[in-house]
Design an enzyme around this catalytic site. Structure first.
Site, PDB file in Angstrom:
ATOM      1  N   LYS A 181      -8.014   4.169   3.279  1.00  0.00           N
ATOM      2  CA  LYS A 181      -7.246   5.375   2.987  1.00  0.00           C
ATOM      3  C   LYS A 181      -7.554   5.965   1.613  1.00  0.00           C
ATOM      4  CE  LYS A 181      -3.778   3.414   5.921  1.00  0.00           C
ATOM      5  NZ  LYS A 181      -4.686   2.246   6.059  1.00  0.00           N
TER       6      LYS A 181
ATOM      7  N   GLU B  65     -19.238  22.961 -13.776  1.00  0.00           N
ATOM      8  CA  GLU B  65     -19.691  21.626 -14.174  1.00  0.00           C
ATOM      9  C   GLU B  65     -18.944  20.538 -13.417  1.00  0.00           C
ATOM     10  OE1 GLU B  65     -21.171  22.410 -18.760  1.00  0.00           O
ATOM     11  OE2 GLU B  65     -19.086  21.851 -18.409  1.00  0.00           O
TER      12      GLU B  65
ATOM     13  N   SER C 213       0.820  -1.225   0.000  1.00  0.00           N
ATOM     14  CA  SER C 213       0.000   0.000   0.000  1.00  0.00           C
ATOM     15  C   SER C 213       0.847   1.265   0.000  1.00  0.00           C
ATOM     16  CB  SER C 213      -0.921   0.011   1.229  1.00  0.00           C
ATOM     17  OG  SER C 213      -0.152  -0.013   2.428  1.00  0.00           O
TER      18      SER C 213
ATOM     19  N   ASN D 252     -16.815  27.899 -21.874  1.00  0.00           N
ATOM     20  CA  ASN D 252     -17.489  26.824 -21.152  1.00  0.00           C
ATOM     21  C   ASN D 252     -17.287  26.955 -19.640  1.00  0.00           C
ATOM     22  OD1 ASN D 252     -18.275  25.597 -23.594  1.00  0.00           O
ATOM     23  ND2 ASN D 252     -16.269  24.617 -23.776  1.00  0.00           N
TER      24      ASN D 252
ATOM     25  N   LYS E 164     -16.750  29.492 -27.971  1.00  0.00           N
ATOM     26  CA  LYS E 164     -17.210  28.909 -26.711  1.00  0.00           C
ATOM     27  C   LYS E 164     -16.462  29.453 -25.494  1.00  0.00           C
ATOM     28  CE  LYS E 164     -19.644  25.710 -26.237  1.00  0.00           C
ATOM     29  NZ  LYS E 164     -21.065  25.683 -25.830  1.00  0.00           N
TER      30      LYS E 164
ATOM     31  N   ASN F 215      -1.032  -1.706  13.824  1.00  0.00           N
ATOM     32  CA  ASN F 215      -2.469  -1.505  14.006  1.00  0.00           C
ATOM     33  C   ASN F 215      -2.777  -0.196  14.714  1.00  0.00           C
ATOM     34  OD1 ASN F 215      -2.392  -4.071  12.985  1.00  0.00           O
ATOM     35  ND2 ASN F 215      -3.435  -5.061  14.705  1.00  0.00           N
TER      36      ASN F 215
ATOM     37  N   GLN G  74      -7.137  -1.687   5.341  1.00  0.00           N
ATOM     38  CA  GLN G  74      -6.182  -0.983   4.494  1.00  0.00           C
ATOM     39  C   GLN G  74      -6.897  -0.169   3.419  1.00  0.00           C
ATOM     40  OE1 GLN G  74      -2.455  -3.007   3.232  1.00  0.00           O
ATOM     41  NE2 GLN G  74      -3.234  -2.734   1.146  1.00  0.00           N
TER      42      GLN G  74
ATOM     43  N   SER H  22     -13.298  25.794 -26.319  1.00  0.00           N
ATOM     44  CA  SER H  22     -13.517  24.567 -27.073  1.00  0.00           C
ATOM     45  C   SER H  22     -12.346  24.334 -28.015  1.00  0.00           C
ATOM     46  CB  SER H  22     -14.812  24.676 -27.876  1.00  0.00           C
ATOM     47  OG  SER H  22     -14.885  23.653 -28.855  1.00  0.00           O
TER      48      SER H  22
ATOM     49  N   TYR I   2      -8.236  -5.762  14.251  1.00  0.00           N
ATOM     50  CA  TYR I   2      -7.717  -5.291  12.971  1.00  0.00           C
ATOM     51  C   TYR I   2      -7.850  -6.384  11.922  1.00  0.00           C
ATOM     52  CZ  TYR I   2      -4.870  -3.361   9.307  1.00  0.00           C
ATOM     53  OH  TYR I   2      -4.459  -2.879   8.099  1.00  0.00           O
TER      54      TYR I   2
ATOM     55  N   THR J   8     -39.401  27.377  -7.543  1.00  0.00           N
ATOM     56  CA  THR J   8     -39.703  26.048  -7.017  1.00  0.00           C
ATOM     57  C   THR J   8     -39.973  25.150  -8.219  1.00  0.00           C
ATOM     58  OG1 THR J   8     -42.103  26.399  -6.853  1.00  0.00           O
ATOM     59  CG2 THR J   8     -40.773  27.038  -4.949  1.00  0.00           C
ATOM     60  N   HIS J   9     -39.616  23.902  -8.099  1.00  0.00           N
ATOM     61  CA  HIS J   9     -39.773  22.958  -9.207  1.00  0.00           C
ATOM     62  C   HIS J   9     -39.063  23.439 -10.475  1.00  0.00           C
ATOM     63  CE1 HIS J   9     -42.799  20.844  -6.805  1.00  0.00           C
ATOM     64  NE2 HIS J   9     -43.285  22.038  -6.517  1.00  0.00           N
TER      65      HIS J   9
END
Length: 474
Positions: free
Chosen positions: A336, A301, A34, A296, A294, A121, A333, A288, A328, A166-167
């Protein structure tokens, strides 16, 4: 740095190698290694190890000279890792074994005393707590920066009227300042959650050993204090098993990421050319590769999308922990990766969105024009009837029927003459179709009026004041 011992030496094999007749298979090593992930814990591993050295010294297991030599060797190894000069070895399963090997290569038998009374541990979980607490402070600072950007913009636009929705449809007039502070209040709750999490996470597991502490008379409370943690573990089995603090951190990151995603969604809507209510600065837009025209809104996003990534980490971590017996297990492991990525993702998103908000330009005239839509004032009309004594259900129906009739006649509320307003029971009804009047009338605490917006901004600033430039006391 001294050269590694030749193959077959004690530092060339795992610490636990004495029990085995053959070396681990290469496939097993590849699966279990690891180091590429947990090397980020090197600074915390050094600090935890130094605190443990002093605990061994306090217990009479190390002389003063030995303790000093071990601390120096640990800090030298930490500096070499930070500078990219440390030579990692194929036998290094993780950063913890690498640090210990580096110390042992320097000090020989004295270095070999480092691991007395501890296990990976209790070391791993302590290191991870320290790392996440530091990450939490950085996230705290980034969140405070974004809140302050929102509050500053809200103050600048406290009286700028706009349609509230709303909505996804225009509903009632609000102010831009009010809408911006809605995001700030959500982020303020994220800070509260982060504070509460940090108080629970500030625990040292050192001294718990592999499972059942040790017979060496170590003092976990003093070790915790040396690490700047609030307290030591209360139960050694729980100490090495506990990943609540990781799960909670990732869950909080996901909630914060959701709030950032919702802010990004509003930025995307407001800056859409079909509305034209705001404009993102060039520094937070992209072009772009094919279309020259463009601009963007990639920052917004990407911020909107990151919530899904963070939510996935919650699912992965929770699934890994669910049903895992106490003690343990190597499964742990896998805690992380989600934790580190959650912290990285939130930090990066906070910084980019804060910069985006700080440089965002609003078109108040375009917002006001949209807020002139007369349908936004239907509730104001109904509530004015209520003020005149009409029960709300009747008022609601009366206004609804009026709007239906006007729609059939291809007319608008502004086409009503004085007599029609009087027949409706609202002789001053025409004056109600005004966005400034509408938002000023909503002056109750928490409402969208300019006065309320400024009061909310002041309350948020007061809450942030104890934080020293965004760094939480925890």
């Amino acid at each position: 740095m001294s050269q590694p011992d030749p193959p077959g030496s004690e530092t060339d094999e795992p610490l636990w190698g004495g029990r085995f007749d053959t070396a681990p298979a290469s496939e097993a090593v590849a699966l279990s290694r690891s180091l590429s992930i947990d090397v980020r814990l090197a600074p915390q591993d050094v600090e935890s190890s130094v605190a443990h050295v002093r605990a061994l010294e306090d217990a009479g297991l190390l002389g003063a000279g030995e303790a000093a030599a071990l601390e120096k060797a640990l800090r030298d190894v930490g500096e070499e890792i930070a500078a990219g000069r440390f030579a990692f070895h194929p036998a290094d399963e993780d950063v913890h074994s690498a640090v210990e090997r580096g110390v042992t290569e320097r000090l020989g038998d004295v270095g070999a005393k480092l691991h007395a009374g501890r296990s990976r541990n209790d070391l791993v979980v302590t290191d991870l707590r320290l790392w996440l607490l530091a990450a939490g402070r950085r996230i705290d600072a980034g969140t405070v920066r974004l809140i302050r950007a929102l509050v500053g913009s809200a103050r600048d636009h406290a009286g700028a009227v706009m349609p509230g929705t709303t909505h996804g449809r225009a509903a009632q007039p609000v102010t831009l300042g009010h809408h911006l502070l809605a995001h700030a209040w959500a982020l303020l709750r994220d800070l509260e959650r982060l504070d509460q999490w940090a108080a629970r996470a500030s625990v040292s597991a050192l001294g718990a050993g592999a499972l059942a502490t040790s017979t060496l008379g170590l003092d976990p409370e003093t070790t915790a204090a040396r690490l700047g943690l609030d307290r030591a573990f209360a139960n050694s089995i729980d100490a090495v098993s506990d990943r609540d603090f990781v799960q909670e951190f990732v869950a909080h990151a996901a909630i914060l990421g959701t709030h950032l995603s919702r802010l990004a969604a509003d930025l995307l809507r407001w800056t859409d050319e079909s509305l034209g209510w705001a404009s993102i600065d060039d520094a937070y837009a992209t072009g772009s590769s094919m279309m020259p025209q463009k601009r963007n809104p990639d920052v917004a996003e990407l911020a909107r999308a990151k919530a899904a990534r963070l939510g996935g980490h919650v699912v992965a971590l929770t699934s890994m922990l669910a049903g895992l017996p106490l003690g343990y297990h190597r499964d742990l492991q896998e805690d992380k990766g989600p934790a580190f990525d959650a912290a990285d993702t939130v930090e990066a998103t906070l910084g980019a969105l804060a910069g985006c908000v700080e440089t965002l330009r609003f078109d108040e005239a375009a917002m006001r024009e949209a807020a002139e839509a007369e349908a936004l004032y239907a509730t104001d009309l109904a509530e004015e009837l209520v003020r005149a004594g009409v029960p709300f259900r009747q008022a609601h129906r009366r206004i609804g029927e009026l709007l239906k009739r006007l729609h059939a006649e291809h007319r608008s509320l502004r086409s009503l003459g004085p007599d029609e307003w009087r027949d409706l029971g609202l002789p001053e009804g025409a004056s109600l179709l005004d966005p400034d009047r509408s938002v000023r009338a909503r002056s109750m605490p928490g409402g969208p009026s300019p006065a309320s917006v400024l009061a909310q901004a002041q309350a948020i600033e007061a809450t942030l004041a104890p934080r020293n430039h965004g760094v939480s006391k925890t």
